[in-house]
Design a protein around this motif. Structure first.
Motif, PDB file in Angstrom:
ATOM      1  N   TYR A  46     -30.718 -50.602 -74.052  1.00 17.87           N
ATOM      2  CA  TYR A  46     -29.289 -50.451 -74.305  1.00 17.87           C
ATOM      3  C   TYR A  46     -28.733 -49.310 -73.482  1.00 17.87           C
ATOM      4  O   TYR A  46     -29.452 -48.427 -73.004  1.00 17.87           O
ATOM      5  CB  TYR A  46     -29.039 -50.235 -75.794  1.00 17.87           C
ATOM      6  N   ASP A  47     -27.412 -49.334 -73.319  1.00 19.03           N
ATOM      7  CA  ASP A  47     -26.692 -48.318 -72.565  1.00 19.03           C
ATOM      8  C   ASP A  47     -26.170 -47.279 -73.555  1.00 19.03           C
ATOM      9  O   ASP A  47     -25.276 -47.579 -74.348  1.00 19.03           O
ATOM     10  CB  ASP A  47     -25.539 -48.972 -71.806  1.00 19.03           C
ATOM     11  N   PRO A  48     -26.701 -46.060 -73.555  1.00 15.22           N
ATOM     12  CA  PRO A  48     -26.290 -45.054 -74.530  1.00 15.22           C
ATOM     13  C   PRO A  48     -24.847 -44.596 -74.369  1.00 15.22           C
ATOM     14  O   PRO A  48     -24.311 -43.923 -75.251  1.00 15.22           O
ATOM     15  CB  PRO A  48     -27.266 -43.898 -74.284  1.00 15.22           C
ATOM     16  N   SER A  49     -24.188 -44.981 -73.276  1.00 13.79           N
ATOM     17  CA  SER A  49     -22.788 -44.603 -73.096  1.00 13.79           C
ATOM     18  C   SER A  49     -21.838 -45.546 -73.835  1.00 13.79           C
ATOM     19  O   SER A  49     -20.650 -45.257 -73.961  1.00 13.79           O
ATOM     20  CB  SER A  49     -22.431 -44.571 -71.605  1.00 13.79           C
ATOM     21  N   ILE A  50     -22.370 -46.684 -74.319  1.00 11.58           N
ATOM     22  CA  ILE A  50     -21.549 -47.653 -75.046  1.00 11.58           C
ATOM     23  C   ILE A  50     -21.717 -47.423 -76.541  1.00 11.58           C
ATOM     24  O   ILE A  50     -22.840 -47.278 -77.032  1.00 11.58           O
ATOM     25  CB  ILE A  50     -21.958 -49.093 -74.687  1.00 11.58           C
ATOM     26  N   ARG A  51     -20.614 -47.413 -77.265  1.00 15.22           N
ATOM     27  CA  ARG A  51     -20.669 -47.191 -78.711  1.00 15.22           C
ATOM     28  C   ARG A  51     -21.368 -48.366 -79.384  1.00 15.22           C
ATOM     29  O   ARG A  51     -21.033 -49.514 -79.142  1.00 15.22           O
ATOM     30  CB  ARG A  51     -19.264 -47.003 -79.270  1.00 15.22           C
ATOM     31  N   PRO A  52     -22.342 -48.091 -80.265  1.00 18.19           N
ATOM     32  CA  PRO A  52     -23.072 -49.157 -80.947  1.00 18.19           C
ATOM     33  C   PRO A  52     -22.188 -49.912 -81.953  1.00 18.19           C
ATOM     34  O   PRO A  52     -21.072 -49.483 -82.276  1.00 18.19           O
ATOM     35  CB  PRO A  52     -24.201 -48.417 -81.677  1.00 18.19           C
ATOM     36  N   LEU A  53     -22.718 -51.012 -82.457  1.00 18.10           N
ATOM     37  CA  LEU A  53     -22.006 -51.840 -83.440  1.00 18.10           C
ATOM     38  C   LEU A  53     -22.942 -52.154 -84.598  1.00 18.10           C
ATOM     39  O   LEU A  53     -24.095 -52.550 -84.392  1.00 18.10           O
ATOM     40  CB  LEU A  53     -21.528 -53.138 -82.793  1.00 18.10           C
ATOM     41  N   VAL A  54     -22.447 -51.973 -85.823  1.00 17.54           N
ATOM     42  CA  VAL A  54     -23.200 -52.291 -87.031  1.00 17.54           C
ATOM     43  C   VAL A  54     -22.523 -53.464 -87.738  1.00 17.54           C
ATOM     44  O   VAL A  54     -21.292 -53.477 -87.898  1.00 17.54           O
ATOM     45  CB  VAL A  54     -23.272 -51.074 -87.974  1.00 17.54           C
ATOM     46  N   LEU A  55     -23.319 -54.447 -88.167  1.00 19.55           N
ATOM     47  CA  LEU A  55     -22.823 -55.624 -88.879  1.00 19.55           C
ATOM     48  C   LEU A  55     -23.310 -55.603 -90.322  1.00 19.55           C
ATOM     49  O   LEU A  55     -24.416 -55.135 -90.602  1.00 19.55           O
ATOM     50  CB  LEU A  55     -23.319 -56.912 -88.218  1.00 19.55           C
ATOM     51  N   TRP A  56     -22.477 -56.121 -91.233  1.00 21.08           N
ATOM     52  CA  TRP A  56     -22.917 -56.358 -92.620  1.00 21.08           C
ATOM     53  C   TRP A  56     -22.546 -57.794 -92.960  1.00 21.08           C
ATOM     54  O   TRP A  56     -21.386 -58.175 -92.970  1.00 21.08           O
ATOM     55  CB  TRP A  56     -22.255 -55.386 -93.588  1.00 21.08           C
ATOM     56  N   HIS A  57     -23.565 -58.603 -93.231  1.00 19.29           N
ATOM     57  CA  HIS A  57     -23.371 -60.038 -93.445  1.00 19.29           C
ATOM     58  C   HIS A  57     -22.673 -60.324 -94.773  1.00 19.29           C
ATOM     59  O   HIS A  57     -22.492 -59.445 -95.608  1.00 19.29           O
ATOM     60  CB  HIS A  57     -24.713 -60.759 -93.392  1.00 19.29           C
ATOM     61  N   GLY A  58     -22.314 -61.579 -94.963  1.00 19.48           N
ATOM     62  CA  GLY A  58     -21.619 -61.994 -96.176  1.00 19.48           C
ATOM     63  C   GLY A  58     -22.549 -62.612 -97.202  1.00 19.48           C
ATOM     64  O   GLY A  58     -23.763 -62.726 -97.003  1.00 19.48           O
ATOM     65  N   LEU A  59     -21.952 -63.040 -98.296  1.00 24.46           N
ATOM     66  CA  LEU A  59     -22.688 -63.651 -99.398  1.00 24.46           C
ATOM     67  C   LEU A  59     -23.333 -64.953 -98.953  1.00 24.46           C
ATOM     68  O   LEU A  59     -22.725 -65.768 -98.267  1.00 24.46           O
ATOM     69  CB  LEU A  59     -21.723 -63.917-100.556  1.00 24.46           C
ATOM     70  N   GLY A  60     -24.599 -65.149 -99.357  1.00 22.47           N
ATOM     71  CA  GLY A  60     -25.324 -66.357 -98.992  1.00 22.47           C
ATOM     72  C   GLY A  60     -26.047 -66.251 -97.672  1.00 22.47           C
ATOM     73  O   GLY A  60     -26.792 -67.152 -97.289  1.00 22.47           O
ATOM     74  N   ASP A  61     -25.850 -65.154 -96.965  1.00 18.78           N
ATOM     75  CA  ASP A  61     -26.476 -64.956 -95.659  1.00 18.78           C
ATOM     76  C   ASP A  61     -27.531 -63.858 -95.777  1.00 18.78           C
ATOM     77  O   ASP A  61     -27.721 -63.270 -96.850  1.00 18.78           O
ATOM     78  CB  ASP A  61     -25.411 -64.566 -94.650  1.00 18.78           C
ATOM     79  N   SER A  62     -28.189 -63.558 -94.691  1.00 21.20           N
ATOM     80  CA  SER A  62     -29.125 -62.441 -94.645  1.00 21.20           C
ATOM     81  C   SER A  62     -28.957 -61.720 -93.319  1.00 21.20           C
ATOM     82  O   SER A  62     -28.313 -62.236 -92.401  1.00 21.20           O
ATOM     83  CB  SER A  62     -30.576 -62.920 -94.786  1.00 21.20           C
ATOM     84  N   TYR A  63     -29.559 -60.561 -93.209  1.00 22.76           N
ATOM     85  CA  TYR A  63     -29.377 -59.751 -92.003  1.00 22.76           C
ATOM     86  C   TYR A  63     -29.978 -60.395 -90.766  1.00 22.76           C
ATOM     87  O   TYR A  63     -29.593 -60.075 -89.634  1.00 22.76           O
ATOM     88  CB  TYR A  63     -29.984 -58.358 -92.202  1.00 22.76           C
TER      89      TYR A  63
END
Length: 327
Positions: A46-63
């Motif tokens: 990954y490029d450390p100069s780019i801001r990371p992204l965190v996801l949180w899934h919805g109901l019925g799904d998994s990570y």
């Protein structure tokens, strides 16, 4: 009675992440398939100069469902070199999926706060994207922990003012009618509030006093309890809060909850928009101040709940994720 309440709230299962449904990338797996014991994916360089992204899934799904894994890969290609992380309550994907139904949301939130602190790539801050109930859970992270800090928060079909009902029943659907009745009777019981995730953001205007006195999550998140103590980290800590509602929403009730709106107790079709909410007018959580400086963006995506087409998500991903990391 506890079993009946649990079954009733399972009727809310259609409030699920698009990444688990066939409406998104139409994977070959059936609607509720997951990959049991899937190992944690190896992150590419990954490029450390780019801001990371965190996801949180919805109901019925998994990570790490097939849809989530696919979407994360697409995000990494959209912003080459971006580090993407998917929040999990359990490493086992089947248990993680179950945790979207059963558990104590406040305890799960504490776990996620500790989890994100351990990931080196996130320590200088990140953007966050929540799908359906994952949206209000990520907002809870911002208001209660926010270390590492969230810059832009994006919520697709979130229920920021809770849900007031389960979807309407088809004529003759006895099980659905039983479910609706059980929800009305037991959603604010001690059992439901400690064990059933969806009960902890059930906000019925007709039972508002019971909601305030019994609900263990949403009234605190929205600072609805007097003396309306502001959160540890108000929403003014965000650069942008992007709220997406779906034009044909039939699952989230009321649909305007995705835009911080609600219904009055005596009218299920009338909408009280965000700027007419007391939490906004009195600025209990920093929402008004963020809005007045241009940081609140309310968008509509065409389709039903979580029917995420590329024309919906791609402009949002391009504008509010993948920015340069602040130094």
């Amino acid at each position: 009675m506890h079993t009946l309440i649990a079954f009733a709230l399972s009727a809310l299962g259609v409030i699920a992440s698009p990444l688990q449904q066939k409406l998104f990338f139409a994977p070959s797996q059936s609607e509720h398939d997951v990959l049991p014991h899937l190992p944690l994916p190896k992150h590419p360089a990954y490029d450390p100069s780019i801001r990371p992204l965190v996801l949180w899934h919805g109901l019925g799904d998994s990570y790490a469902s097939p849809g989530m894994v696919e979407f994360m890969d697409i995000l990494r290609k959209t912003h080459e070199g971006m580090f993407v992380y998917s929040v999990r309550i359990k490493d086992d994907v089947e248990k993680d999926q179950k945790a979207g139904w059963f558990g104590d949301v406040n305890e799960q939130l504490e776990q996620v706060c500790e989890q994100l602190l351990t990931i080196p790539e996130l320590q200088e801050g990140f953007d966050a994207m929540g799908f359906s109930q994952g949206g209000q859970f990520l907002r809870a992270y911002v208001q209660n922990c926010n270390s590492p800090r969230v810059h832009n928060l994006i919520t697709f079909g979130g229920q920021h003012m809770g849900i007031a009902d389960i979807p309407m029943c088809k004529p003759g659907d006895v099980w659905c009618f039983l479910a609706r009745s059980a929800v009305k009777r037991g959603v604010y019981s001690s059992y439901a509030q400690h064990n059933l995730v969806q009960a902890q953001y059930f906000r019925d205007p007709a039972q508002y006093d019971a909601y305030l006195s019994s609900n263990r999550f949403l009234p605190l998140l929205n600072s609805e309890l007097g003396p309306h103590t502001p959160p540890t980290f108000p929403l003014t800590t965000l650069n942008s809060l992007v709220l997406i509602r779906f034009t044909e929403e039939q699952t989230v009730n009321p649909p305007v909850s995705s835009h911080f709106g609600s219904n009055p107790p005596d009218n299920a079709t009338e909408e009280i928009p965000m700027r007419e909410q007391e939490l906004y007018k009195q600025d209990w959580i920093g929402l008004r101040e963020l809005d007045e400086r241009g940081g609140v963006v309310m968008l509509m995506c065409k389709g039903q709940h979580m029917q995420l087409e590329r024309e919906c998500w791609e402009p949002i991903v391009l504008r509010w994720t993948g920015g340069k990391r602040e130094v």
